[in-house]
Design a protein around this motif. Structure first.
Motif, PDB file in Angstrom:
ATOM      1  N   GLY A   1       0.808  -1.204   0.000  1.00 41.49           N
ATOM      2  CA  GLY A   1       0.000   0.000   0.000  1.00 41.49           C
ATOM      3  C   GLY A   1       0.845   1.260   0.000  1.00 41.49           C
ATOM      4  N   ARG A   2       0.178   2.384  -0.012  1.00 31.34           N
ATOM      5  CA  ARG A   2       0.812   3.692  -0.069  1.00 31.34           C
ATOM      6  C   ARG A   2       1.873   3.851   1.019  1.00 31.34           C
ATOM      7  N   GLY A   3       3.116   4.153   0.612  1.00 30.51           N
ATOM      8  CA  GLY A   3       4.174   4.468   1.564  1.00 30.51           C
ATOM      9  C   GLY A   3       5.002   3.291   2.052  1.00 30.51           C
ATOM     10  N   ALA A   4       4.822   2.105   1.484  1.00 29.43           N
ATOM     11  CA  ALA A   4       5.568   0.936   1.961  1.00 29.43           C
ATOM     12  C   ALA A   4       7.074   1.147   1.869  1.00 29.43           C
ATOM     13  N   SER A   5       7.539   1.738   0.778  1.00 30.13           N
ATOM     14  CA  SER A   5       8.982   1.948   0.615  1.00 30.13           C
ATOM     15  C   SER A   5       9.506   2.964   1.623  1.00 30.13           C
ATOM     16  N   ILE A   6       8.683   3.950   1.987  1.00 30.97           N
ATOM     17  CA  ILE A   6       9.097   4.930   3.005  1.00 30.97           C
ATOM     18  C   ILE A   6       9.285   4.242   4.346  1.00 30.97           C
TER      19      ILE A   6
ATOM     20  N   GLY B   1       1.495   1.266  -3.717  1.00 32.30           N
ATOM     21  CA  GLY B   1       2.902   1.481  -3.388  1.00 32.30           C
ATOM     22  C   GLY B   1       3.829   0.498  -4.076  1.00 32.30           C
ATOM     23  N   LEU B   2       3.255  -0.362  -4.922  1.00 33.13           N
ATOM     24  CA  LEU B   2       4.042  -1.428  -5.542  1.00 33.13           C
ATOM     25  C   LEU B   2       5.062  -0.896  -6.539  1.00 33.13           C
ATOM     26  N   ALA B   3       4.650   0.049  -7.379  1.00 30.33           N
ATOM     27  CA  ALA B   3       5.578   0.608  -8.363  1.00 30.33           C
ATOM     28  C   ALA B   3       6.774   1.259  -7.688  1.00 30.33           C
ATOM     29  N   ASP B   4       6.524   1.989  -6.614  1.00 32.63           N
ATOM     30  CA  ASP B   4       7.608   2.647  -5.889  1.00 32.63           C
ATOM     31  C   ASP B   4       8.563   1.626  -5.294  1.00 32.63           C
ATOM     32  N   LEU B   5       8.011   0.559  -4.728  1.00 35.51           N
ATOM     33  CA  LEU B   5       8.843  -0.494  -4.142  1.00 35.51           C
ATOM     34  C   LEU B   5       9.723  -1.145  -5.204  1.00 35.51           C
ATOM     35  N   TRP B   6       9.150  -1.415  -6.354  1.00 35.67           N
ATOM     36  CA  TRP B   6       9.884  -2.035  -7.454  1.00 35.67           C
ATOM     37  C   TRP B   6      10.917  -1.077  -8.053  1.00 35.67           C
ATOM     38  N   LEU B   7      10.494   0.132  -8.406  1.00 33.24           N
ATOM     39  CA  LEU B   7      11.386   1.061  -9.091  1.00 33.24           C
ATOM     40  C   LEU B   7      12.530   1.539  -8.199  1.00 33.24           C
ATOM     41  N   THR B   8      12.222   1.883  -6.950  1.00 31.42           N
ATOM     42  CA  THR B   8      13.272   2.349  -6.043  1.00 31.42           C
ATOM     43  C   THR B   8      14.264   1.237  -5.766  1.00 31.42           C
ATOM     44  N   GLY B   9      13.794   0.004  -5.780  1.00 35.17           N
ATOM     45  CA  GLY B   9      14.681  -1.124  -5.504  1.00 35.17           C
ATOM     46  C   GLY B   9      15.745  -1.354  -6.552  1.00 35.17           C
TER      47      GLY B   9
END
Length: 349
Positions: A93-98, A125-133
């Protein structure tokens, strides 16, 4: 994937209400009735290396405990499970990578993301988790991003790759990014059962019922086992027999909950029909008898239009049907599990 039956109501068990901000374990409860609630603010960056993790078989951290409501206190639904050196994330969900960054967990070290269903608050929040990774300075992932779940996971994977193809191409050309690290490997399963078995850590997927008509299909929950320790994550569900089946004697049972100040509002009837209210959840806890029951994905208002139902009331209503150990989850709350002992830490910063 659909289950058509519902769990009936059982007997009533009364319990006193007592909330505390202190840490507790099931062997040394912090309150008379075992209810724990905490509020977090700016936790230590190295929460993930807390002393409790050294003795635990499984460490669980609630990355986000909220609903679709945008909130700085409760991020979107997401849970980190760490066992035998593996980092597994359930829903994004929103903010998982944060939250992972706050924990000091490198985003590139996530070994798998498991989706319960495809409502936006579980995947936004999936795209952020994938892309930031895959950004070397931020994530440093080696190899592809592994995504697990029911049918539809491959479609999400394909859509993410198509949407962000330009970003990938630019980083490959401009930053010498290895294209393999931007890949997504979907693991899609039609049937319930063990879908992940690595380094003695097993993840079992099972069907749940998110609505009566079966329109929200698929919808699943997960059980994680390592050694003698276990965790169950309900996903979004109405009372469902599979929670009883897979949750029996589990160490930590994390269940969703939904209730409101004025349950008679017409706009809320659909919400109630899609989720589990506190009395129903208490009944589930009473029948499964986990070493620790915990709430996450807490749906209790949408201020200012719909005021939040106080957490104390959610606990009071749960106590009508359940008198065992209970924790109301907050973002970045940690659970350290060793067989039937579950230590809970709420970090106030």
């Amino acid at each position: 994937m659909r289950i058509g039956t519902r769990l009936g109501l059982a007997g009533v068990i009364s319990g006193a209400l007592c909330l505390t901000l202190a840490a507790c374990s099931t062997s040394e409860p912090a309150s008379q009735d075992g209810a724990v609630s905490g509020r977090t603010s700016s936790p230590p960056a190295e929460l993930a290396s807390a002393a409790g993790a050294d003795q635990a078989d499984i460490e669980v951290v609630l990355l986000g405990t909220g609903s679709p409501v945008p909130s700085v206190e409760r991020f979107g639904n997401s849970t980190l499970v760490r066992a035998n050196g593996l980092n597994l994330v359930f829903d994004a969900g929103r903010g998982a990578s944060i939250r992972l960054n706050q924990l000091g967990v490198p985003i590139g070290t996530i070994d798998g993301v498991f989706l319960t269903h495809f409502h936006s608050d579980h995947v936004n929040g999936l795209a952020d988790l994938w892309l930031t990774g895959y950004i070397p300075a931020l994530g440093g992932r080696e190899g592809s991003f592994h995504l697990y779940g029911p049918p539809g996971v491959s479609q999400i994977s394909d859509g993410l790759l198509l949407t962000h193809q330009n970003d990938i191409d630019v980083r490959v050309a401009d930053e010498n990014l290895l294209r393999d690290t931007a890949a997504i490997t979907p693991h899609e399963f039609d049937d319930e059962g063990v879908i992940f078995d690595r380094d003695d850590v097993r993840v079992t997927m099972f069907e749940v019922e998110h609505d009566a008509a079966g329109a929200i299909d698929p919808a699943v929950g997960y059980r994680i086992d390592y050694g003698e320790s276990s965790v169950l994550i309900s996903g979004d569900t109405r009372p469902t027999p599979n929670i009883l089946k897979y949750g029996e004697d589990v160490d930590l049972l994390i269940h969703e909950v939904a209730d409101f100040v004025d349950p008679s509002l017409p706009a809320l009837q659909n919400v109630y029909s899609h989720h589990t209210n506190p009395q129903q959840a208490g009944e589930i806890f009473a029948r499964t008898r986990p070493a620790m029951a915990a709430y996450s994905h807490i749906v209790h208002g949408a201020p200012p239009r719909i005021p939040d139902l106080p957490i104390e009331v959610i606990v009071e209503r749960t106590r009508e049907t359940y008198d065992g150990p209970l924790t109301v989850g907050e973002d970045l709350m940690a659970f350290y599990i060793s067989d039937r002992d579950v230590r809970v830490e709420s970090h106030t910063g």
